[in-house]
Design an enzyme around this catalytic site. Structure first.
Site, PDB file in Angstrom:
ATOM      1  N   ALA A 119      62.456 -15.846  62.783  1.00  0.00           N
ATOM      2  CA  ALA A 119      61.052 -15.118  62.385  1.00  0.00           C
ATOM      3  C   ALA A 119      59.955 -15.979  62.252  1.00  0.00           C
ATOM      4  O   ALA A 119      59.917 -17.080  62.279  1.00  0.00           O
ATOM      5  CB  ALA A 119      61.529 -14.374  60.971  1.00  0.00           C
ATOM      6  N   LYS A 143      57.566 -11.580  56.388  1.00  0.00           N
ATOM      7  CA  LYS A 143      58.437 -12.236  57.153  1.00  0.00           C
ATOM      8  C   LYS A 143      58.470 -11.216  58.480  1.00  0.00           C
ATOM      9  O   LYS A 143      59.134 -10.292  58.034  1.00  0.00           O
ATOM     10  CB  LYS A 143      59.580 -12.603  56.601  1.00  0.00           C
ATOM     11  N   ILE A 183      56.454 -16.438  59.694  1.00  0.00           N
ATOM     12  CA  ILE A 183      55.967 -16.151  58.221  1.00  0.00           C
ATOM     13  C   ILE A 183      54.522 -16.009  58.102  1.00  0.00           C
ATOM     14  O   ILE A 183      53.733 -16.736  58.604  1.00  0.00           O
ATOM     15  CB  ILE A 183      56.659 -17.106  57.144  1.00  0.00           C
ATOM     16  N   ASP A 199      72.382 -21.196  52.225  1.00  0.00           N
ATOM     17  CA  ASP A 199      71.417 -22.028  52.691  1.00  0.00           C
ATOM     18  C   ASP A 199      70.488 -22.666  51.742  1.00  0.00           C
ATOM     19  O   ASP A 199      69.189 -22.715  52.120  1.00  0.00           O
ATOM     20  CB  ASP A 199      70.458 -21.289  53.663  1.00  0.00           C
ATOM     21  N   GLY A 245      63.335 -20.147  63.779  1.00  0.00           N
ATOM     22  CA  GLY A 245      64.249 -19.592  65.035  1.00  0.00           C
ATOM     23  C   GLY A 245      64.268 -18.243  64.993  1.00  0.00           C
ATOM     24  O   GLY A 245      64.669 -17.609  66.025  1.00  0.00           O
TER      25      GLY A 245
END
Length: 204
Positions: A25, A45, A27, A151, A23
């Protein structure tokens, strides 16, 4: 179906493949080159273009780079570089050749198998060792950073093919040094993996 990716030059990096898009970034697997044939594989990233004008997203991205740059531990994905190029903020990180724990569990589930207990305990122990380092790390003034990831979920625990376990994605981590707390009523992270304190919006 995954769209084909055309490799591109991004500053001193050569983006080989797009690994994932989230949502905030995207990779990339990337390479950097130097003299005498030196070549290093890493991960870039990069903040999504549509978010480059949103101060909140850019601030979160910069916070992630500043936090992870201070964390040097075998169980945490290393951060090598940060910058803004072509209007896009990016972080250059260690490339962990392997799978994340979500992928491992999904594959086992499809085979109707469970992760062996000794492996689960090993992964959990290594993950906690990395998180302990982040929380107990001190800055140059000797002040504890007290970084809390916020997270932790299977997708953010990487397992290399050599058996290394590394915590990734400190994008919404909170550190003692941050000037502002999360706004009241705003929860960041995956709800099903939150601690009770985090889910209630309390200090973690």
């Amino acid at each position: 179906m995954k769209e084909p990716f055309q490799p591109e030059i991004f500053g001193k990096y050569y983006l080989v493949d797009r690994i994932a898009v989230g949502g905030m970034a995207e990779i990339f697997k990337a390479k950097t080159f130097a003299q005498a044939g030196f070549e290093k594989l890493l991960v870039i990233k990069r903040i999504l273009t549509r978010h480059t004008v949103k101060e909140e997203f850019v601030a979160m991205f910069i916070d992630e780079a500043k936090i992870t740059a201070k964390l040097q531990h075998p169980n945490i994905v290393h951060t090598y570089d940060f910058g803004i190029l072509q209007g896009n903020a990016y972080i250059a990180m260690e490339c962990v050749e392997g799978k994340d724990t979500k992928q491992l569990l999904s594959k086992l589930s499809r085979r109707r198998k469970h992760l062996p207990e000794e492996f689960a305990v090993f992964i959990a122990h290594q993950m906690l060792t990395g998180l302990e380092h982040a929380h107990d790390r001190v800055d140059n003034e000797g002040v504890e950073l007290r970084v809390v990831h916020r997270d932790i979920s299977p997708a953010n625990i990487l397992v290399s093919y050599e058996g290394e376990v590394k915590v990734a994605d400190f994008g919404i981590a909170k550190a003692r040094s941050e000037a502002e707390d999360t706004k009241d009523g705003v929860l960041k992270g995956k709800f099903e993996y939150m601690s009770p304190l985090q889910a209630q919006g309390k200090k973690v």
